[in-house]
Enzyme design. Structure first.
Site, short mmCIF file in Angstrom:
data_model
loop_
_atom_site.label_atom_id
_atom_site.label_comp_id
_atom_site.label_asym_id
_atom_site.label_seq_id
_atom_site.Cartn_x
_atom_site.Cartn_y
_atom_site.Cartn_z
N CYS A 1 0.80 -1.23 0.00
CA CYS A 1 0.00 0.00 0.00
C CYS A 1 0.83 1.27 0.00
O CYS A 1 0.29 2.36 -0.13
CB CYS A 1 -0.94 -0.02 1.19
N HIS B 1 -2.83 8.15 6.21
CA HIS B 1 -3.05 6.89 5.51
C HIS B 1 -4.50 6.47 5.81
O HIS B 1 -5.22 6.07 4.91
CB HIS B 1 -2.03 5.84 5.94
N HIS C 1 -9.48 2.51 -0.49
CA HIS C 1 -8.04 2.30 -0.41
C HIS C 1 -7.56 1.78 -1.77
O HIS C 1 -7.83 0.64 -2.12
CB HIS C 1 -7.72 1.31 0.71
#
Lengths: 349, 397
Positions: free
Chosen positions: B158, B291, B326
């Site tokens: 990620c 995040h 995401h």
């Protein structure tokens, strides 16, 4: 920026290195895939953990640990890894189950271990390395880019060190897919014959090699002066880019003691290596390495390992050379995997 | 060392197919999370996602690319073309690079072909699948855009595309390159959706980052790129700087393959070192793009690491995952674009659906749109599997 190799760890079909060197055990059987002869991992990985680890992960940890040992270090400040295809085995495990079970009743283990950065993550965990951690996945340039990244890091972090590696695992599916795509040859070949009998495709391989690098030379270290990566499907262009690299590194052909080439017996690149060996490096000492480890996207990492060990200990007997080199002070690695080419210029300090 | 200017952006996510469309949605607080139309999965009704509402054919039409290419390549091409378009034909003589990132490669297609590949060896199928590795996605886009020079692909879960921006900045700083297109992309796939589902970290409802009762994340898809240039290149291309990439750092949590350490060791190291490379102190940071995935674990670790660095003076902060979901390997690039816009326009985008203060935190995210702010320096966080933690600092140009 110049960086220096202080130690190496290699796992290959020709055996693994240890703290003192690389006891060359060239593969002797006819085969269509040069699989890694794996070492005993028990000194580095607990049995419970080992059972859950894919080959890519355990090979990576093994090579990294051997590398640290040979450098006399416990850990490095940062990690930089190249792997074009990553953790293929776990990717396939999760993918097949997902398809067969119609997306139901799945467990996470294989998924967790399927990401390309699993190897670098696990090495960080095992060596408690909190520093920079990167994974490059750019086909036949993955390892070179990991090394270029290390030099960028060392440029900004004077006095630190990086563990740089290349890992690739071969699975039954990847072998058959790449054989169908004619990347790898179908026919079983005796590895030592692969270079003498060019065919469509090279002999499939796998392996892991790691290097401990820093910005400072030591009494026994190898300097990486320059790395140049390019892609082309044209032999003529490839040869002229190699010439540019030599000129750009302020070298003449006469300066170079030895060139290790990535000749793999693949008809697509035989012309390129012929041009190098018979024209450009006509009078230079040259040799090749893929008969030992097979071809894989980061096979340059094994080639670099062979060069590093040779510059430390002398050329191994099983590495056949054209013209015996008088010394190994300035050497080049010229490699390709498919249309991805790379040139390296190294010297001993 | 050379200064690194961000001179243009390209982005595509569930809230818009270009920078201005995304900006409008961010300001309006409109979410892109909802039912998947194009991703065909067993979980269609149960798991909301941040899907880009363009079919592969439509994306191909936007770019002139082959609709049979992996969706990640199509998404990447849309935003890469948006970012590069103003400089077409102006970069002669400059050393250029394209540093991209992704985690799924062509998995959206591989998962449909895998059975065939296992059972038979049709050279035609195999001919397609060789474009499914992560690096091949970048090459397809590089070829389509006619980008030569240094081309690379990073995959650190990620945090992937934050790292390509970091590498691009380093290569400009060190003088190796003059112009870099840096960022990344990822598309939705059954592989990742099911993978995250087995970890039991997917929210069955639209996610609520940094809420005490958060239930998990929504997967999204998209791409985000910044064009980075040194001063000479910006001058030659007539480019107006949007922002300066002033700091970056990548650290490792070295705690667990998927989970963050409770106190966010890696998160803290990445943020501190990024602020340090920018030559700043924590008090200089005016906004943090979190995040903030919406999982119990991430938001708690990230939140504590922020509290440890900033103490009682936590800057304005929000997660934009509530809009886009995401986007995995794309999120560092997507959120870098959002940070550049925040700096340019002096806006802070609200953290959607926040309701309840996290019990273990002494600070809360911004929940209303803030405008007219003089933002000088913003911090963007991207954390991932494998303990990978990256932070970037963008400063006002």
């Amino acid at each position: 920026m110049k960086i220096y190799i202080h130690g190496a760890g290699m796992l290959s079909a020709a055996g693994s290195s240890d703290a003192t060197g690389f006891p060359f055990l060239p593969p002797q059987q006819e085969t269509d895939s040069l699989l890694c002869k794996e070492p005993d991992y028990s000194p580095w990985i607990a049995p419970m953990q080992l059972r859950r680890m894919s080959k890519a992960v355990r090979m990576g940890i093994g090579a990294a640990k051997i590398c640290l040992q040979s450098s006399g270090k416990e850990n490095a400040d940062a990690l930089s890894v190249g792997t074009a295809l990553g953790c293929l085995h776990d990717t396939e495990v999760f993918l097949s189950k997902m398809i067969d079970q119609d997306e139901q009743m799945l467990t996470p283990t294989a998924f967790i271990q399927s990401t390309h950065n699993t190897v670098a993550g696990q090495i960080a965990l095992i060596t408690q390395c909190h520093g920079q951690n990167l994974t490059y996945v750019h086909r036949g340039h993955s390892f070179e880019h990991a090394m270029i990244n290390a030099s960028l890091f060392l440029n900004e972090h004077a006095g630190q060190s990086v563990l740089v590696g290349g890992i690739e695992e071969l699975t039954a599916t990847s072998l058959s897919v790449m054989q169908t795509a004619k990347v790898y040859r179908h026919e079983k070949t005796l590895p030592e014959r692969v270079l003498a009998a060019p065919d469509k495709g090279s002999l499939a391989g796998e392996g892991a090699s790691f290097f401990y690098v820093s910005g400072q030379p030591a009494e026994r270290s190898v300097a990486i002066h320059n790395i140049f990566t390019f892609t082309t499907r044209d032999t003529e262009e490839a040869v002229s880019l190699v010439k540019n690299f030599i000129a750009g590194s302020e070298l003449t052909i006469e300066d170079i003691d030895f060139v290790l080439t990535g000749r793999s017996g693949d008809l697509r690149t035989e012309g390129f290596y012929d041009r190098l060996e018979h024209e450009l490096f006509k009078d230079t000492s040259t040799g090749s390495f893929k008969q030992f480890c097979g071809a894989y996207p980061v096979d340059a990492s094994f080639g670099l390992g062979i060069l590093y060990r040779s510059m430390m200990d002398g050329l191994p007997e099983s590495l056949k050379v054209k013209h015996k080199p008088t010394q190994l002070k300035k050497v080049m690695l010229i490699n390709n995997f498919l249309h991805h080419y790379a040139c390296w210029y190294l010297s001993v300090t | 060392m050379n200064k690194v200017y961000g001179v243009n952006t390209g982005v595509i996510t569930a809230i818009g197919a270009d920078t201005e469309a995304c900006l409008r949605a961010l300001k309006a607080g409109s979410t892109g999370i909802g039912k998947a139309d194009f991703l065909k999965t067993h979980w269609q009704e149960e798991l909301p996602v941040g899907e880009v509402k363009y079919s592969n054919e439509q994306l191909a039409a936007l770019t002139g690319m082959n609709a049979g290419y992996p969706r990640t390549a199509l998404l990447s091409a849309v935003s890469a073309m948006e970012a590069c378009q103003p400089f077409a034909g102006k970069t002669a003589g400059l050393k250029t690079g394209f540093i991209s990132a992704n985690t799924v490669g062509g998995m959206d297609l591989t998962e449909g072909l895998y059975r065939e590949i296992k059972e038979q060896h049709d050279p035609k199928v195999v001919g397609e699948i060789i474009h499914h590795e992560c690096g091949a996605i970048t090459e397809l886009v590089a070829q389509h855009l006619g980008i030569h020079g240094f081309v690379s692909t990073i995959s650190t879960a990620c945090s992937s595309s934050a790292n390509s921006i970091m590498m691009g900045a380093q290569m400009i700083r060190s003088g190796m390159l003059d112009v870099v297109l840096a960022g990344g992309a990822d598309c939705l796939s059954r592989f990742t959706l099911n993978g995250f589902n087995t970890l039991m970290i997917l929210d069955r409802q639209p996610c609520q980052p940094f809420d005490d009762e958060r239930r998990g994340l929504n997967l999204g898809e998209g791409a985000g790129y910044l064009v980075l240039m040194n001063e000479r290149a910006a001058k030659q291309c007539g480019a107006e700087p949007l922002c300066i990439v002033s700091g970056y750092a990548n650290a490792n949590d070295a705690y667990h393959q998927t989970a963050s350490s409770p106190e966010g060791v890696g998160n803290k190291l990445a943020m501190e070192q990024a602020i340090q490379t920018a030559g700043l102190s924590p008090a200089d940071i005016d906004y943090i793009n979190l995040h903030g995935t919406g999982t119990a674990n991430n938001d708690s670790s990230e939140g504590k690491a922020i509290a440890a660095i900033f103490g009682d003076a936590v800057p304005l902060a929000s997660s934009t995952k509530g809009y886009t979901g995401h986007t995995l390997g794309g999120c560092g690039g997507v959120e870098a674009v959002f940070c550049a816009l925040a700096l340019r326009d002096g806006v802070v985008f609200p953290n959607l659906r926040w309701q309840k203060q996290m019990q273990d935190l002494n600070w809360k995210p911004v929940t209303e749109l803030l405008t007219g702010r003089n933002l000088r320096h913003v911090l963007s966080n991207s954390f991932g599997f494998g303990g990978n933690c990256s932070s970037l600092v963008f400063s006002k140009a």
